[in-house]
Each structure stands twice: as structure tokens, then as C-alpha cells.
Design an enzyme around this catalytic site. Sequence first.
Site, PDB file in Angstrom:
ATOM      1  N   ASP A   1       0.696  -1.151  -0.119  1.00 36.81           N
ATOM      2  CA  ASP A   1      -0.212  -0.134   0.209  1.00 36.81           C
ATOM      3  C   ASP A   1       1.224   1.615  -0.428  1.00 36.81           C
ATOM      4  OD1 ASP A   1      -2.521  -0.592   0.037  1.00 36.81           O
ATOM      5  OD2 ASP A   1      -3.089  -0.135   1.652  1.00 36.81           O
TER       6      ASP A   1
ATOM      7  N   ASP B   1      -8.321  -6.797  13.572  1.00 36.20           N
ATOM      8  CA  ASP B   1      -7.726  -8.514  14.260  1.00 36.20           C
ATOM      9  C   ASP B   1      -8.373  -8.588  15.678  1.00 36.20           C
ATOM     10  OD1 ASP B   1      -6.314  -6.203  15.167  1.00 36.20           O
ATOM     11  OD2 ASP B   1      -4.556  -7.167  15.586  1.00 36.20           O
TER      12      ASP B   1
END
Length: 692
Positions: free
Chosen positions: A274, A427
Site C-alpha cells: 500500500d 484483527d
Amino acid sequence: MVPWWAKGSHKGTSVVVKMENPNWSMVELEAPSEEDFLIGSTPTGSREKLRGKNAKQLTWVLLLKAHRAAGCLTSITSTFLSFGSTVRRRVASGRTDDNDIETDENKAVKTGFYNCIKVFLWLSLLLFCFEVAAYFKGWHFGAPNLQLQYILSVPLGFKDLFDWLYTHWVLIRVGYLAPPLQFLANVCIVLFLIQSMDRLILCLGCFWIRLKKIKPIPKHEAVADLESGEDSFFPMVLIQIPMCNEKEVYQQSIAAVCSLDWPKSRILIQVLDDSDDPMTQLLIKQEVHKWQQEGAHIVYRHRVLRDGYKAGNLKSAMSCSYVKDYEFVAIFDADFQPSPDFLKRTVPHFKDNEDLGLVQTRWSFVNKDENLLTRLQNINLSFHFEVEQQVNGVFINFFGFNGTAGVWRIKALEESGGWLERTTVEDMDIAVRAHLRGWKFIFLNDVECQCELPESYEAYRKQQHRWHSGPMQLFRLCLPDIIRAKISVWKKFSMIFLFFLLRKLILPFYSFTLFCIILPMTMFVPEAELPAWVVCYIPAIMSFLNILPAPKSFPFIVPYLLFENTMSVTKFNAMVSGLFQLGSSYEWVVTKKFGRSSEGDLVSLVEKGPKHQRVGSEPNLDKIQADLKQEQKTRKTKHNRIYTKELALAFLLLTASARSLLSVQGIHFYFLLFQGISFLLVGLDLIGEQVL
């Protein structure tokens, strides 16, 4: 007279004393001999000579001690001068934590919190001056010695206006300020005790696991299949390495993953880049291309629209058409280096265990001894993995996914809704949703994956803000789902109260409120008291328990206790931001890495050149080397920030410690003094590595 046979002989033991100052020379002194103690049997002249010799020795010893004392004073003076010059440089640079504020909403939130702290600071300074003036006027008492009846019996004809003001101030704080302050203190003490009990139970659970040698063991057939090399149990595994502008560490993670001991035909590595820096993109592409030439099954992906941070990156990668051919996915952040046998020690746990959705491994740190900040982080994370994750994994089969160094069953991810960009803790989000769907988790404490700790306070502070604001965002979003979920009442209680409220909300709330606000205020309102066991004994015991998983860190137990309280201001601010959906709760800053475990790798790669000559694909090595040299020059130019909230709290605590001297409160004084110094060092950015 001394006999002739005694001349030139030395009956004592020689002692050599070395003066560190170059103006002093080596001097030989004599230890006392037996004759020095046999006064009665020694002739008068000999006794006089011995006395003179002993006096000379004593003079030299005193000079030596004076020399050492002068050296110590010089060292202390130079330290204070260096500290003063550092403070001047920090103030002159004008770099504060406010420089990082990007939006007006974030600025309003952070400024409001800072203004609240400043109100307490100015109030404490005003009250301190008032109390000092009262002390010199004869008002000598603390809370235990306060006699309200005596004050009320004094006639209204006071000596002067000051006595009248102070008397009414005492009555106001006794009648109106002390009761609510004491009530708030008692509430925080109860929360403190509950959280301490939770920590003690976790430690007992860890002790039981060690005593009984409990650990997850895969099926024997799965291990046998792997050792025999049969392809029947080498499932298709997808490896994902999300990264963003992390050119210091990309090589080590790609190299480690490409070295995994797994059939090349049954593994695919996705490098999910990214990065918005073209130079970093070029370097990562070349690294991926190099490993492709080596025979690794690896692909490079770069998003044009970088929405959703890490969650968006993973979600985009999972949408590829070829993902349906894979059964498991392992995720490693850019600074993680799994060992070659990582998959062979994790994937077998999934065989014949269809309810298992996640296998999480432990982190180990290549730079844990780099500086004081990394040592203190190592204590925290060692307790997190050794105690929290392991105990929760063994007894309730649930814990928060750490975002990396874990293997997921792709079916579990899909059934749980996949990766969502709604919080900064994607997460933990997927772990909670998977647990509500009935999936079980396993934590492997004996499988370690190397990574890197943030070395600067700025990077660590931003990381902790994200880690403590995200769970509160998630709690707001997941609470209705938890209540409606078809799981046992005990699991609902464990997830709501223990996982979210106690460990994510109550802990930062009471640690900041009790030790940074209430304790200093009780020095100015002594009618509200905090017992010594709350201030000293219980925190010391909890710090001792926290440090048990990292026994080599015992010398740092006091700095650890002080630093944890210092970090409470950041964690409290993050918790409030996440709970009330404030602007700063959506901040996502990639944690700065230094690439400690692979320093010099990139330079050596440039010097060696590519292994295979490829037409049209060779990188511009001269340009890369020039950029690396420029970066090394830039790395020498470092700056530090001034953290205003930490500095304001430092002066608040130091003012309260000075006030505690008037009431002769020993333990409270020392705690406030050292805690104030800790805040001062952190506020001036004197802990950890300087940032670029």
C-alpha cells in the site's frame, strides 16, 4: 628507636590507591600491622612513629574520599547542565505533539483534554502557594490531626484576613470537596482491586499450565504425514504480507516467507503493498521479481485506491479469484520473520479439528535490548503472550487475534463476514465475530515469530493510541451482536466484562484517574485519603507479577511501574476517543521500523547486484545507492518533540509531592516525586530512540 634489622621492612600489607585525576600520582599506603594493635608491648618512640604513619594514611584516605566526592558533584553538575540544555533545545525547536493534529475535530478533542489537565495544574499551583503561606502562619496539620471542633470554637475575631480565608477553605474542603473526592477514590480502588484480582487469576492459570505442562498438541497422524513428505496433508496455504512505506524491513519479511519449508506448488505469497512512495514501490517490486526468478511462488499487488488501511488491503487481496483454491491463510506484517518450520508447526493443528479457526503464535523481538523503552515494552508483551493469550487459549479457546504471525482457516474468515474497515483493530474485530460464530482458537506459546519493537516514544505512543481506541470502537459496534449471539452466558460475560470492560476500559480509566488526578488532589484535600497499600504495595505486587514472564527484566521493575502510569494518559485519551467515537479514534499511523535485524542488507544487495541478469528488468542501482546514502545522512539529523499533556501532568505531580511534605506523607511523597520525574522525562522525549 627502630632496630636496624627493622629498617626498610614493611610488616603491613601494601594498598595501592589510584587517583583518577591526572594531577594526582600513584600513592602507596600501608595497611595496619600487628604492632599497630600491640600498643603496650611497643616502645614509646616506635608508637609515635606508627601514629604518624597511621595519620598519614588517614590523610590520604580522606583526600581520596574528597576527590571522589568532588568527582561525583562534578558529574551531577554536568548532568543537570546537560539536562537544562536539552530542555532549552526542546523548547526552542517548538515541536510538540500538537504538530501531528491533522483535522479540526482531532485538534478540538486533544486540546480539550489538555485544557482539563491544565486546569488541574493551575489549581494545584494556586493551592500550593496558599498552603505554604498557611504553613508558615502556623497551620500545621494533616487529615488525621484535623480538629473541626477547635476551628469552630474559635471566635469570629480572627487575627487577620488570611486566617479567616484559610479557616473557611478548610471548612469548604471538609464539607464539600472531600466527600465526592473520597467517593471517587473508593470507586477507583474497587476497580483497581477487581483488575488486580483478574491479573492474579491469570497468573495462577499460567502457573497451572506450566505445572501440568498443558499445551496444544496436533494429531499424531498429521505430524507423521508431514514428516513422511506425503502431499496428502500439505494443504494449500496463502501467505499475505501487508505493508505500507516500510522500506526498512520489507526484505527480511519477504526473504523469511520465501524460505518457509513447504512445497512450492502448495503455497502462494501475496506481497500487499500500500506504499504511496514510488521509490519504495520500486524496491519492493524488484525484491519480489528477484524471488520469482529464484523459483518462489510470489506475486506483487498494489492498490490504486487505498481505502480502509490494513483491513481494506487484506479484503482486497481476499477478493482475488484464485483464493478459492486455498484452505488456509497466514498473515505476517512487514517486520515479521517466521522460521522455516512455521507452517509445519501450525497447520497440523487444523487436521481433524473442523471447529478450529485460528492458530496464533507468539512474538519475539530482535531489538528488545535496544534502549529502555524497548525493554519496558518487552515486559508488557511477554506478559500478554505468556499469560493472557495462553491462559485464554487453553481455558476458553478465545483471545484477540494479534493481526500477524497467525494462520486462519479461510472458511472461518468468510463465514464471519471477512475483513471490515469499520475500526482500526480489524484483527480483534474478526476474532470477535469468528468466536460468536462458534470458531475456536489455539495459541502456541512455543512457536515464536521474530519482529521489531518501536524504538521511539512517538511511534510507541501512536501505536498504543490505536490499540486502545480501536477496542472501544469495536465494543460499541459488537455489543448488540454479543447479546444476541447463541453462546453460553459465561462466554457472553467473559467477552463483555473481562475482555472489553475490565481489560480495555476499566484499566486505563482507573490507572489515569486514580494515580494522576485523585492522588495529587488528595494532597491538597487531605481529608480524602488514599491508603499506602493502594499507592505502593498493590502496584508493586502487580508489577512483580507482570515481570515474571521476563525474569531478566527484574532490574527494571521500578521504571516499569512508573512508565505504565505515565502511559495511562495516552491510553485514557485513546479509550475516551474510541468510546465516544471522537475524531482521533480513527487515526491510523504505520508504526515506524528501523530494520534492526537486517541493517545493511539493502546496501549489500545494491553492492552485489542481482543474481540473474535480466534485460529490461535491472533496477537503477546508482539511483538506489544514492538514495540510500541520502537517507543515511538524513537519519543523522534527528529531532524530538515536547509532549504537552505529559509535561503538564509532570508539574502537577511534582507540585503535589511538594505539598505532601507539609503533611509529612512519606510514601505518597516518594511516589509523586518519582512519578512526576517519569512524566517529565517522557514529556521531554528523553526516553527511547530519537525520531527522524
